[in-house]
Design a protein around this motif. Structure first.
Motif, mmCIF file in Angstrom:
data_model
loop_
_atom_site.group_PDB
_atom_site.id
_atom_site.type_symbol
_atom_site.label_atom_id
_atom_site.label_comp_id
_atom_site.label_asym_id
_atom_site.label_seq_id
_atom_site.Cartn_x
_atom_site.Cartn_y
_atom_site.Cartn_z
ATOM 1 N N SER A 41 0.859 -1.191 -0.075
ATOM 2 C CA SER A 41 -0.025 0.059 -0.001
ATOM 3 C C SER A 41 0.957 1.294 -0.080
ATOM 4 C CB SER A 41 -1.049 0.009 1.131
ATOM 5 O OG SER A 41 -0.272 0.105 2.449
ATOM 6 N N ASP A 42 2.189 1.175 0.446
ATOM 7 C CA ASP A 42 3.027 2.253 0.427
ATOM 8 C C ASP A 42 3.715 2.091 -0.962
ATOM 9 O OD1 ASP A 42 5.053 4.085 0.550
ATOM 10 O OD2 ASP A 42 5.568 3.669 2.490
ATOM 11 N N ARG A 43 3.509 2.782 -2.081
ATOM 12 C CA ARG A 43 3.775 2.517 -3.210
ATOM 13 C C ARG A 43 5.242 2.925 -3.216
ATOM 14 N NH1 ARG A 43 0.317 1.290 -7.082
ATOM 15 N NH2 ARG A 43 1.079 2.021 -8.789
ATOM 16 N N VAL A 99 12.558 8.490 0.877
ATOM 17 C CA VAL A 99 11.558 9.419 0.637
ATOM 18 C C VAL A 99 10.461 8.806 1.564
ATOM 19 C CG1 VAL A 99 9.543 9.882 -0.916
ATOM 20 C CG2 VAL A 99 12.032 10.281 -1.628
ATOM 21 N N ALA A 100 10.223 7.262 1.205
ATOM 22 C CA ALA A 100 9.362 6.672 2.203
ATOM 23 C C ALA A 100 9.572 7.002 3.541
ATOM 24 C CB ALA A 100 9.400 5.181 1.846
ATOM 25 N N VAL A 101 10.766 6.881 4.177
ATOM 26 C CA VAL A 101 10.825 7.032 5.285
ATOM 27 C C VAL A 101 10.543 8.249 6.038
ATOM 28 C CG1 VAL A 101 12.706 7.038 7.211
ATOM 29 C CG2 VAL A 101 12.641 5.098 5.611
#
Length: 175
Positions: A41-43, A99-101
């Motif tokens: 779900s976290d692309r 970027v995700a973190v």
């Protein structure tokens, strides 16, 4: 072990190449596990893991070709080009991971294990990129900087290990 400073000179290039090739399968297995465990779900997280897996597959190709490619053209095409492409994939993967973190932990959060692991892995990605640049095969067949190749690969691998260790579950402390 294959890129530990001094090992290639002691064991020879052939033994170091075979050890790197064998080790590349552990690297790819870990990347595959990371992709399987990533949050779909976290692309951004998923893309980071997918790009990293692609980079490790390029590393498999590069290390495998290093065992048998002994002509300059083959070394450039089958060893250096996949190595450089894989290293670019690692840089992209590391940037996507950060970027995700940072979306959850903030721009800089030294108390966040996720942020620390991402930053350590990014340093490893940069070390691999330095290694790839130094691995360029000249027309003479000589690598641009063999010591920097091995040092960058060794430091990058240590960073990837350290990043994984940071994320290991902590034992509960008795109350």
């Amino acid at each position: 072990m294959a890129t530990v400073p001094g090992f290639p000179a002691w064991a020879g290039a052939g033994a170091a190449n075979v050890a790197c090739f064998a080790g590349s399968f552990f690297f790819t297995t870990a990347a595959g596990m990371q992709l399987a465990l990533s949050n779909r779900s976290d692309r951004v997280e998923w893309y980071s893991a997918a790009v990293q897996l692609a980079g490790t597959l390029m590393f498999n190709l590069s290390t495998g070709a290093a065992v048998w490619a002994h002509a300059v053209g083959a070394e450039r095409r089958y060893v250096w080009a996949p190595d450089a492409t894989g290293s670019l994939a690692f840089l992209l993967s590391g940037a996507l991971a950060m970027v995700a973190v940072t979306a959850t932990a903030g721009l800089i959060d030294l108390r966040s294990r996720d942020w620390l692991a991402g930053a350590i892995n990014m340093i490893g990605c940069v070390a691999f990129a330095v290694s790839a640049v130094a691995a360029f095969v000249r027309k003479t067949g000589v690598t641009a900087d063999e010591r920097l190749v091995n040092l960058g690969t060794f430091l990058g691998a240590l960073c990837f290990l350290a990043g994984a260790l940071v994320l290991l579950p902590r034992a509960d402390r008795p109350g």
